[in-house]
Enzyme design. Structure first.
Site, PDB file in Angstrom:
ATOM      1  N   TYR A  33       0.831  -1.198   0.000  1.00 37.90           N
ATOM      2  CA  TYR A  33       0.000   0.000   0.000  1.00 37.90           C
ATOM      3  C   TYR A  33       0.866   1.247   0.000  1.00 37.90           C
ATOM      4  O   TYR A  33       2.077   1.177   0.217  1.00 37.90           O
ATOM      5  CB  TYR A  33      -0.954  -0.003   1.197  1.00 37.90           C
ATOM      6  N   LYS A 149       6.415  -1.856   2.079  1.00 34.23           N
ATOM      7  CA  LYS A 149       5.202  -1.298   2.702  1.00 34.23           C
ATOM      8  C   LYS A 149       4.032  -2.253   2.488  1.00 34.23           C
ATOM      9  O   LYS A 149       3.204  -2.051   1.587  1.00 34.23           O
ATOM     10  CB  LYS A 149       4.914   0.098   2.131  1.00 34.23           C
ATOM     11  N   GLU A 181      11.625   2.855  14.663  1.00 30.28           N
ATOM     12  CA  GLU A 181      10.762   3.928  14.147  1.00 30.28           C
ATOM     13  C   GLU A 181       9.487   3.940  14.975  1.00 30.28           C
ATOM     14  O   GLU A 181       9.358   3.188  15.946  1.00 30.28           O
ATOM     15  CB  GLU A 181      10.476   3.737  12.655  1.00 30.28           C
ATOM     16  N   LEU A 206      10.806   1.560   7.481  1.00 30.74           N
ATOM     17  CA  LEU A 206      10.247   1.999   6.204  1.00 30.74           C
ATOM     18  C   LEU A 206      11.033   3.233   5.743  1.00 30.74           C
ATOM     19  O   LEU A 206      11.357   4.108   6.552  1.00 30.74           O
ATOM     20  CB  LEU A 206       8.769   2.358   6.353  1.00 30.74           C
TER      21      LEU A 206
HETATM   22  N1  PDD Z   1       2.740   5.282   7.376  1.00 31.16           N
HETATM   23  N2  PDD Z   1       7.374   4.133   9.072  1.00 31.16           N
HETATM   24  C1  PDD Z   1       6.257   3.401   9.042  1.00 31.16           C
HETATM   25  C2  PDD Z   1       6.234   2.086   9.740  1.00 31.16           C
HETATM   26  C3  PDD Z   1       5.109   3.890   8.369  1.00 31.16           C
HETATM   27  O1  PDD Z   1       3.996   3.144   8.330  1.00 31.16           O
HETATM   28  C4  PDD Z   1       5.162   5.163   7.751  1.00 31.16           C
HETATM   29  C5  PDD Z   1       4.001   5.726   7.001  1.00 31.16           C
HETATM   30  C6  PDD Z   1       6.372   5.890   7.811  1.00 31.16           C
HETATM   31  C7  PDD Z   1       6.528   7.244   7.168  1.00 31.16           C
HETATM   32  O2  PDD Z   1       6.601   7.132   5.760  1.00 31.16           O
HETATM   33  P1  PDD Z   1       6.103   8.327   4.833  1.00 31.16           P
HETATM   34  O3  PDD Z   1       6.845   9.553   5.278  1.00 31.16           O
HETATM   35  O4  PDD Z   1       6.488   7.913   3.471  1.00 31.16           O
HETATM   36  O5  PDD Z   1       4.613   8.452   5.036  1.00 31.16           O
HETATM   37  C8  PDD Z   1       7.457   5.345   8.479  1.00 31.16           C
HETATM   38  C9  PDD Z   1       1.577   5.696   6.635  1.00 31.16           C
HETATM   39  C10 PDD Z   1       1.338   7.150   6.697  1.00 31.16           C
HETATM   40  C11 PDD Z   1       0.387   4.852   7.069  1.00 31.16           C
HETATM   41  O6  PDD Z   1       0.589   3.665   7.247  1.00 31.16           O
HETATM   42  O7  PDD Z   1      -0.729   5.379   7.165  1.00 31.16           O
END
Ligand code: PDD
Length: 286
Positions: A33, A149, A181, A206
């Site tokens: 996703y 992801k 994280e 991620l």
């Molecule tokens: N989540 N780390 C994890 C585990 C995440 O699920 C996310 C993002 C990030 C940040 O990545 P980015 O800056 O590309 O959004 C880091 C999204 C927002 C979610 O699952 O809704």
């Protein structure tokens, strides 16, 4: 309000979108996703999200059924049909279904399931961006390919529930004493000397699109930074801490495990970096 969602080529009211109970996304979390922020009705940093989606697909041998340009056209169409000004577009691609539960990959040519929907939410003026959040630390029990992801998100759901039960907003995940994280965000601290610290890229985290932009902006604004792992103790002693993601941009962290971070208010480096990011985001979507 009934949303219009996209499912396998059709734009339909959300109540009419149907996916098989045998879909591998549902049975095995065999799906990837992406979440792209929307500001002023426009996609933010979408090239980065699409590039990461393609990488996730490559790592799992999943075929994207449309071209990246066609995918972006679907995202735009959904934003228009739902009159979305601020929020996010979610997209999910699963390995589809053969009409039964089988662990083995389906035969070549089995159509994947591609679904997208919009979510309206406040990003720029979110209350937590101003107040900051409380986090608790928790063992990182996720699998070893956190760089992909996937929708296998039970561990983050448990982590958020664990945090909420303790009166906190979110969790920092910990492996070998080091913070990997946040449950759905990247984690940052600011040291006593004013240096930003965030964990380097590897399979442990991620590869956040917001993280990457923040490092670029820090470089351009001469804000010192280091990409290295940091311990829970270092986070307790940090002058500031914050999280980053597409849905939060930056939210200050003002308390970790009941210990006040800095003086307990969002710090100056965090606030400055958020302002720089918001300015970039507004310019990019003007
Ligand atoms: N989540 N780390 C994890 C585990 C995440 O699920 C996310 C993002 C990030 C940040 O990545 P980015 O800056 O590309 O959004 C880091 C999204 C927002 C979610 O699952 O809704």
């Amino acid at each position: 309000m009934t949303r219009i969602v996209y499912l396998n080529g059709d734009y339909v009211p959300e109540q009419e979108a149907r996916v098989s109970v045998f879909d591998r996304g549902f049975l095995f979390a065999d799906a990837v996703y992406e979440v792209t922020a929307v500001l002023n009705g426009k996609l933010l940093e979408n090239d980065g999200h699409i590039a990461r989606l393609l990488r996730s697909c490559r790592e799992l041998n999943l075929a994207l059924p449309v071209t990246p340009d066609a995918l972006e056209a679907i995202q735009r169409e959904l934003i228009a049909r739902n009159h979305l000004r601020e929020g996010a577009v979610y997209l999910q691609l699963s390995r589809g279904s053969t009409g039964d539960r089988e662990f083995d990959f389906p035969p070549a040519g089995t159509p994947p399931t591609l679904a997208l929907f919009t979510q309206a939410r406040s990003v720029i003026n979110h209350a937590k961006a101003i107040s900051g959040i409380r986090v608790v630390t928790l063992e990182d029990i996720r699998w070893h390919r956190r760089d992909i992801k996937t929708v296998g998100l039970l561990a983050p759901c448990l982590a958020k529930e664990f945090a909420h039960v303790q009166g906190a907003d979110d969790a920092f995940l910990v492996e070998d004493g080091l913070i990997t994280e946040g449950s759905s965000c990247n984690a940052w601290i600011v040291t006593a000397s004013g240096t930003l610290v965030t964990r380097p890229l590897s399979n442990d985290i991620l590869h956040g699109i917001t993280r990457r932009s923040l490092l670029e902006l820090a470089k351009n604004h001469a804000i010192p930074f280091e990409e290295r792992a940091f311990s829970v103790e270092e986070a307790y002693a940090a002058r500031e801490a914050f999280i980053s993601s597409a849905t939060t941009f930056i939210w200050p962290v003002v308390n970790i495990d009941g210990r006040t971070v800095g003086d307990g208010a969002p710090g100056p480096v965090t606030r400055a970096l958020r302002a720089i990011y918001v300015e970039m985001a507004l310019r990019a979507t003007a």
